[in-house]
Design a protein around this motif. Structure first.
Motif, short mmCIF file in Angstrom:
data_model
loop_
_atom_site.label_atom_id
_atom_site.label_comp_id
_atom_site.label_asym_id
_atom_site.label_seq_id
_atom_site.Cartn_x
_atom_site.Cartn_y
_atom_site.Cartn_z
N VAL A 108 0.85 -1.20 0.00
CA VAL A 108 0.00 0.00 0.00
C VAL A 108 0.88 1.24 0.00
O VAL A 108 1.84 1.34 0.77
CB VAL A 108 -0.93 0.02 1.24
N LYS A 109 0.54 2.19 -0.85
CA LYS A 109 1.25 3.47 -0.90
C LYS A 109 0.53 4.44 0.03
O LYS A 109 -0.68 4.64 -0.08
CB LYS A 109 1.24 4.01 -2.34
N LEU A 110 1.27 5.04 0.95
CA LEU A 110 0.69 6.00 1.89
C LEU A 110 0.83 7.40 1.33
O LEU A 110 1.94 7.87 1.08
CB LEU A 110 1.41 5.90 3.25
N ARG A 111 -0.29 8.07 1.16
CA ARG A 111 -0.28 9.42 0.57
C ARG A 111 -0.37 10.49 1.65
O ARG A 111 -0.98 11.53 1.45
CB ARG A 111 -1.43 9.55 -0.42
N PHE A 112 0.21 10.24 2.79
CA PHE A 112 0.26 11.25 3.85
C PHE A 112 1.62 11.16 4.53
O PHE A 112 2.28 10.12 4.48
CB PHE A 112 -0.87 11.04 4.86
N ASP A 113 2.03 12.25 5.12
CA ASP A 113 3.32 12.29 5.79
C ASP A 113 3.29 11.44 7.05
O ASP A 113 2.31 11.45 7.81
CB ASP A 113 3.68 13.74 6.17
N GLN A 135 3.95 4.42 -9.20
CA GLN A 135 3.28 5.63 -9.63
C GLN A 135 1.80 5.32 -9.85
O GLN A 135 1.44 4.65 -10.81
CB GLN A 135 3.91 6.16 -10.93
N ILE A 136 0.96 5.77 -8.95
CA ILE A 136 -0.48 5.49 -9.02
C ILE A 136 -1.20 6.77 -9.42
O ILE A 136 -1.11 7.79 -8.74
CB ILE A 136 -1.00 4.98 -7.66
N GLU A 137 -1.90 6.71 -10.54
CA GLU A 137 -2.58 7.89 -11.07
C GLU A 137 -3.78 8.25 -10.19
O GLU A 137 -4.30 7.42 -9.45
CB GLU A 137 -3.04 7.62 -12.50
N GLU A 138 -4.20 9.50 -10.31
CA GLU A 138 -5.33 10.00 -9.54
C GLU A 138 -6.57 9.19 -9.87
O GLU A 138 -6.91 8.97 -11.03
CB GLU A 138 -5.56 11.48 -9.86
N GLY A 139 -7.25 8.73 -8.85
CA GLY A 139 -8.46 7.93 -9.06
C GLY A 139 -8.20 6.44 -9.11
O GLY A 139 -9.12 5.64 -9.01
N GLN A 140 -6.94 6.05 -9.27
CA GLN A 140 -6.59 4.64 -9.30
C GLN A 140 -6.23 4.18 -7.89
O GLN A 140 -5.46 4.82 -7.20
CB GLN A 140 -5.41 4.40 -10.25
#
Length: 242
Positions: free
Chosen positions: A30-35, A126-131
């Motif tokens: 899982v990619k974490l999109r927060f600091d 690299q996960i695109e927006e919405g994916q």
């Protein structure tokens, strides 16, 4: 269950892998999109692994991680003073109640490489927006790649057709994408055309003639039949032909 988190300049990611008693692996990344800090990422990874185990209705679980802080805090041997980690510890204790048997064991980083690789993969993806998801498939192969040779060209053209055309006319196939054009330009640097024949420059400067599937099949057949005399042993000869 093995878990690990990764935090670096490229981003944050977590990985976990569940291993069944019969050796089947179930990887999760899982990619974490927060600091977050390294310890937060480790907790996120552990939580993700436990949640996956609960969804799979696993009742008995052995948990392994290379974060001593997480392992010993969950076991209650170390105190949790960081305000960011207290909610994680409480949530993990709630998840633990879902299992009949569960244990936590600290292990060295070199014994947790699979989970570490998953976390790093999540960081670099690299996960695109919405994916939200990207499928990851890992296959096991028992034979070298050249054993899966194409026996015939579907479009009737040799595998090197696009390279030969570019070397002669600097033209790309119609509909070629930007990446495909870049790949053809890069490949063409190592080839030398002579009429309808294309040669590839070897590391020693020799020109190796490119052949299509039909001619390659004939060469292999003649070699196996013993028509081509050679002083090299069969294994060496096979590698040279490939």
């Amino acid at each position: 269950m093995y878990f690990d988190g990764a935090v670096n300049l490229s981003g944050n990611g977590i990985g976990a892998v569940l291993v069944s008693p019969d050796g089947k692996h179930f990887p999760i990344a899982v990619k974490l999109r927060f600091d977050c800090t390294n310890n937060v990422a480790e907790y996120e990874a552990c939580v993700m692994g436990l949640q996956a185990a609960i969804e799979m209705k696993i009742r008995k679980l052995e948990v392994y991680g290379d974060s001593a802080l997480i392992i010993y805090q969950v076991k209650g041997e170390w105190q949790t003073k960081d305000p960011k980690l207290i909610p994680y510890q409480k949530y993990l204790l709630e998840l633990i109640k879902e299992f009949e048997e569960i244990s936590f064991t600290h292990l060295s980083r070199d014994k947790n490489q699979f989970a570490d690789a998953l976390a790093t993969l999540a960081v670099m993806a690299q996960i695109e927006e919405g994916q939200t998801t990207q499928a990851l498939r890992i296959k096991a192969r028992d034979e070298p790649a050249y054993c899966f040779m194409v026996e015939e060209e579907p479009d009737g053209k040799p595998w090197y057709h696009d390279i030969l055309v570019y070397c002669r006319t600097r033209e790309f196939p119609s509909g070629a994408s930007k990446n495909e054009k870049k790949m053809i330009r890069r490949l063409a640097l190592g080839y030398f055309p002579s009429g309808e024949t294309l040669y590839k420059r070897s590391s020693s400067g020799e020109l190796l003639r490119c052949v299509d599937a039909k001619e390659a099949k004939r060469i292999l057949f003649e070699t196996h039949e013993g028509n081509c005399a050679t002083h090299a042993n069969g294994h060496v000869m096979a590698k040279q032909i490939m």
